[in-house]
Design a protein around this motif. Structure first.
Motif, PDB file in Angstrom:
ATOM      1  N   LEU A  23      -5.956 -50.628  36.953  1.00  0.00           N
ATOM      2  CA  LEU A  23      -5.050 -49.735  37.736  1.00  0.00           C
ATOM      3  C   LEU A  23      -5.651 -49.705  39.332  1.00  0.00           C
ATOM      4  N   SER A  24      -6.891 -49.594  39.379  1.00  0.00           N
ATOM      5  CA  SER A  24      -7.201 -49.391  40.646  1.00  0.00           C
ATOM      6  C   SER A  24      -7.584 -50.626  41.451  1.00  0.00           C
ATOM      7  N   PHE A  25      -8.034 -51.726  40.856  1.00  0.00           N
ATOM      8  CA  PHE A  25      -8.071 -52.875  41.851  1.00  0.00           C
ATOM      9  C   PHE A  25      -6.991 -53.999  41.675  1.00  0.00           C
TER      10      PHE A  25
ATOM     11  N   ILE B  79     -15.572 -47.663  25.818  1.00  0.00           N
ATOM     12  CA  ILE B  79     -15.891 -47.482  27.166  1.00  0.00           C
ATOM     13  C   ILE B  79     -15.434 -48.862  28.121  1.00  0.00           C
ATOM     14  N   SER B  80     -15.899 -49.715  27.177  1.00  0.00           N
ATOM     15  CA  SER B  80     -15.207 -51.100  27.704  1.00  0.00           C
ATOM     16  C   SER B  80     -13.689 -51.296  27.993  1.00  0.00           C
ATOM     17  N   LEU B  81     -12.931 -50.961  26.990  1.00  0.00           N
ATOM     18  CA  LEU B  81     -11.525 -50.962  27.117  1.00  0.00           C
ATOM     19  C   LEU B  81     -11.056 -50.019  28.160  1.00  0.00           C
ATOM     20  N   ALA B  82     -11.647 -48.792  28.187  1.00  0.00           N
ATOM     21  CA  ALA B  82     -11.157 -47.842  29.373  1.00  0.00           C
ATOM     22  C   ALA B  82     -11.346 -48.397  30.685  1.00  0.00           C
ATOM     23  N   LEU B  83     -12.633 -49.069  30.929  1.00  0.00           N
ATOM     24  CA  LEU B  83     -13.131 -49.410  31.881  1.00  0.00           C
ATOM     25  C   LEU B  83     -12.221 -50.724  32.694  1.00  0.00           C
TER      26      LEU B  83
ATOM     27  N   LEU C 105       2.821 -53.997  31.753  1.00  0.00           N
ATOM     28  CA  LEU C 105       2.656 -53.219  32.569  1.00  0.00           C
ATOM     29  C   LEU C 105       1.038 -52.985  32.898  1.00  0.00           C
ATOM     30  N   THR C 106       0.561 -53.310  31.671  1.00  0.00           N
ATOM     31  CA  THR C 106      -1.197 -53.005  31.535  1.00  0.00           C
ATOM     32  C   THR C 106      -1.478 -54.432  30.988  1.00  0.00           C
ATOM     33  N   GLY C 107      -2.878 -54.616  31.141  1.00  0.00           N
ATOM     34  CA  GLY C 107      -3.519 -55.808  30.724  1.00  0.00           C
ATOM     35  C   GLY C 107      -3.600 -57.014  31.656  1.00  0.00           C
TER      36      GLY C 107
ATOM     37  N   LEU D  15     -13.647 -62.629  40.377  1.00  0.00           N
ATOM     38  CA  LEU D  15     -13.612 -61.218  39.765  1.00  0.00           C
ATOM     39  C   LEU D  15     -12.235 -61.044  39.302  1.00  0.00           C
ATOM     40  N   HIS D  16     -11.889 -60.353  38.049  1.00  0.00           N
ATOM     41  CA  HIS D  16     -10.817 -60.227  37.147  1.00  0.00           C
ATOM     42  C   HIS D  16     -10.973 -59.091  36.340  1.00  0.00           C
ATOM     43  N   PRO D  17     -10.221 -57.896  36.088  1.00  0.00           N
ATOM     44  CA  PRO D  17     -10.527 -56.817  35.299  1.00  0.00           C
ATOM     45  C   PRO D  17     -10.901 -57.079  33.934  1.00  0.00           C
ATOM     46  N   TYR D  18     -10.287 -58.534  33.482  1.00  0.00           N
ATOM     47  CA  TYR D  18     -10.460 -58.667  32.046  1.00  0.00           C
ATOM     48  C   TYR D  18     -11.323 -59.812  31.694  1.00  0.00           C
ATOM     49  N   ILE D  19     -12.121 -60.362  32.701  1.00  0.00           N
ATOM     50  CA  ILE D  19     -13.119 -61.348  32.201  1.00  0.00           C
ATOM     51  C   ILE D  19     -14.629 -60.999  32.112  1.00  0.00           C
ATOM     52  N   GLY D  20     -14.773 -59.551  31.810  1.00  0.00           N
ATOM     53  CA  GLY D  20     -15.983 -59.259  31.527  1.00  0.00           C
ATOM     54  C   GLY D  20     -16.591 -59.549  30.086  1.00  0.00           C
TER      55      GLY D  20
END
Lengths: 319, 409
Positions: free
Chosen positions: A141-143, A131-135, B40-42, A242-247
């Motif tokens: 992708l969205s933000f 779930i973490s990876l997908a989220l 492209l991702t990450g 905020l950044h998608p990968y700093i959770g």
């Protein structure tokens, strides 16, 4: 060595470390409490905890991004003037993020989590990791991968000849975290649902036997956790970035705090979170940012060893 | 029985893969295919996109102009992309796949030093040239790689110029250099550590005092403790490097904690868009940049024209103004085409030798490689945020606006 002496002899450093540490600690205590709740009641270690936090931040960010221009475009009236006062809208975005994440958590339970509640720990770890990876990727992708933050427009307070700074938004987070935790304690102690949650965490089967709908309790617990994460995330967005990968750091930190405090002990979770925050900030002043995390984690090792030692003594006694 | 069948299927599919792999080649008819793994991702997906857009724009432009001629025959360019997911291990795998399975003989670089570092040993091993535009770490050029060429200036040069600038200003004021104090706070990653190294070398050269030397953990986006120390130490120059996250955190918290330093210099201001997102904190901050549209370079091959033309063309195509990451990526393609023409062949060895002898000017700047594959013909520039816009303030030769120093309180 110099920096250690300097730290203890400079009152402004001590004060700033204390303030910053408490703020960080308050934020982490929120995430940690949610983690402990899910862990204790459902026996799931939620690896996606930090990503829920960040998601909450993004929800608040977009809630503000949509509502502010809308209100500004309106004819100025009494309400819009109140809402556009600096700090009011960001404050309102916290319950918004919290409620949207509550719904999100509920849906997530109904789709995925209910399948892993009764499974072993390994399955739940894998599932929440997924779930973490997908989220993370979905948020990316969205933000987008740009660094974002929530602008509160709030001022900074200064003390001790302007040497110690406390941004008002940080003060907010401290107050809010305390209110929230008090609220959660009362909720768990007094409300019917709180009672059911505690019953299920003590013995799920016995609770089911006396007529508690365990599935509903699980769903609610999980949703409550994501709601707490949502509030925490909104604050993170205002204070940090905020950044998608700093959770992940939020997951790791809350995991650590829960290990420190033990399950099912809210005051201990809050105390150890605050203590950890202050300790971390002090380590930063004394040993530099580079060794800050190393110091915190060595403390964790120390506590684990110490606990084990105490437990082993107890075992001897029982023998 | 089942096992036998699955083994057979496995063997068969491996065989087909091999056959298919060797059937596709790098030059197919009149199309030359370059290979690239970009993020492209990450976590690097924003800059990965800038990189890809830079490559794509140059390719499109070249093909629209009718391609290029090698030994009288006209060729066009294509790029085969894979997504490296912002992870070094994946990037190395994909380099292997591009070369072995897809038969690519000319590689383009990924985004970031870390990923370039992971891919370089692979391309080196297969003796395939790689022109990269987004890996600035100095360590890329100390391993003796023969097939790696970098369009951009290496990381240690990013903020060394800021120390020079401080020295210059101090001399004008008649201050002794020895009294100047410098504070450095960088992220603990290969790129930022190189930025630090370059700056610290200059500090030592001028015999200035390094009063703060902090390395921030990657997971941290709080500089409160460091800024408290900066407030107490009162340095003359504060240097910050930590990609977009570092720039964003610093610009915001310098304002929030009202920390005053006469000169503040950082990297990645433009990718963090500090001038728009933190207009108050960003004002008068110095930013290192590989390129700026106001620099007066122009293309030898007339592909884009000058910097302003490039910005126009790019903005028309992608709807946003190009960061330098895109500009340098476009130039990587220009360097390839130039090398193909001079090599008169598509033999990787001959092309490699032609690249090594490159001497051209593009809208992005001059390109000339030293024996380590570094571009030594182009300096870094320092921009200053003035009224929420970037202006070139150093080196003096290219300066469009005088430096504002010290920053007003």
């Amino acid at each position: 060595m110099d920096s250690i002496i300097q730290f203890f002899t400079t009152p402004s450093f001590l004060m700033q470390a204390l303030i910053n540490g408490m703020v960080i600690g308050a934020l982490f205590s929120l995430a940690a409490y949610g983690l402990a709740l899910v862990w204790g009641v459902m026996n799931i270690i939620n690896v996606a905890q930090g990503d829920f936090v960040i998601l909450g931040g993004y929800v608040a960010f977009y809630a503000l991004g949509i509502s502010t221009p809308f209100l500004e475009a309106l004819q100025p009236n009494f309400f819009s003037r109140i809402l556009l006062t600096p700090g009011i809208l960001p404050l309102l975005s916290i319950p918004i993020a919290s409620s949207i994440l509550f719904v999100f958590g509920y849906l997530l339970y109904k789709v995925i989590i209910y399948r892993i509640v009764s499974r072993d720990l390994f399955t739940s770890l894998l599932a929440t990791f997924g779930i973490s990876l997908a989220l993370q990727q979905l948020m990316n992708l969205s933000f987008g991968a740009d660094v974002q933050f929530i602008n509160t427009g709030l001022p900074t307070l200064f003390f001790m000849d302007d040497l110690v700074a406390l941004p008002v938004v940080r003060l907010f987070s401290l107050i809010l975290a305390s209110i929230l935790s008090v609220f959660i304690v009362i909720f768990l102690k007094k409300s019917k649902m709180g009672l059911a949650i505690r019953a299920v965490s003590q013995n799920a089967r016995a609770a089911a036997l006396i007529g508690v709908n365990t599935d509903r309790v699980y769903a609610f617990t999980f949703a409550l956790n994501t709601a707490i994460c949502g509030a925490c995330g909104a604050l993170v967005g205002m204070i940090f970035n905020l950044h998608p990968y700093i959770g992940t750091p939020y997951t790791v930190r809350s995991f650590m705090i829960v290990i420190f405090a033990g399950l099912g002990n809210l005051p201990a979770v809050i105390l150890s979170a605050l203590g950890l925050g202050v300790f971390e900030e002090s380590a930063d002043f004394m040993f530099g940012a580079e060794l800050r995390l190393a110091f915190v984690f060595s403390l964790l090792v120390f506590v684990l060893v110490f606990r084990n030692w105490r437990l082993s003594k107890k075992r001897e006694y029982l023998k | 029985m089942n096992k036998k069948i699955s083994k057979l299927i496995l063997g068969f599919s491996a065989l087909t893969l091999l056959l298919v792999g060797s059937a596709t080649a790098k030059v197919d008819g009149d199309i030359v295919t370059l290979g690239a793994a970009v993020s492209l991702t990450g976590k690097y997906s924003t800059n990965g996109k800038h990189t890809k857009n830079g490559y794509d724009l140059a390719v499109k432009r070249i093909n629209e102009n009718g391609g290029f001629k090698v030994k009288g025959k006209t060729y066009k360019i294509a790029v085969k992309y894979y997504d490296d997911e912002s992870t070094p291990a994946r990037a190395a795998q994909l380099a292997e796949r591009l070369i072995k399975q897809d038969g690519i003989q000319f590689m383009l670089g990924p985004y970031s030093s870390g990923l370039t570092k992971a891919m370089a040993p692979v391309t080196e091993n297969y003796k395939i040239p790689m022109i990269e535009a987004n890996g600035a770490s100095r360590s890329l050029f100390t391993k003796g790689y023969k097939y790696l060429f970098a369009i951009l200036t290496s990381a240690d040069q990013y903020l060394a110029g800021a120390v020079d600038l401080l020295a210059e200003k101090a001399k004008e004021e008649g201050r002794s250099l020895k009294t100047l104090k410098v504070a450095v706070a960088v992220e603990n990653d290969p790129f930022s550590l190189d930025v630090r190294l370059g700056a610290v070398e200059k500090v030592n050269k001028y015999k200035m005092k390094l009063v703060l030397d902090e390395k921030l953990p990657k997971s941290l986006d709080d500089m409160a403790a460091i800024l408290t120390k900066v407030r107490a130490l009162k340095p003359d120059l504060l240097i910050v490097s930590g990609h977009a996250k570092g720039a964003a955190t610093a610009a915001r918290q310098i304002d929030q904690f009202r920390v005053y330093v006469p000169m503040v210099a950082m990297t990645h201001c433009d990718s963090a868009q500090i001038e728009q997102k933190y207009p108050v904190g960003a004002e008068n901050i110095l930013c290192a940049a590989q390129w700026h549209k106001k620099l007066t370079y122009s293309d030898d091959d007339n592909l884009f024209g000058d910097g302003n033309d490039y910005v126009d063309i790019f903005t028309r195509e992608y709807g946003y103004s190009p960061p330098y990451q895109s500009a340098e990526s476009s130039t990587a393609i220009q360097v390839y085409v130039d090398a193909f023409k001079r090599a008169g062949s598509f033999n990787p060895q001959k092309v490699r030798n032609a690249i090594a002898k490159t001497k051209l000017q593009s809208f992005y700047g001059n390109v000339k490689f030293n024996q380590y594959g570094q571009n030594i013909a182009k300096p870094m520039v320092l921009l200053q945020v003035i009224n929420s816009e970037y202006n070139v303030v150093a080196p003096t030769k290219w300066a469009s606006t005088p430096l504002i120093y010290p920053r007003p309180k």
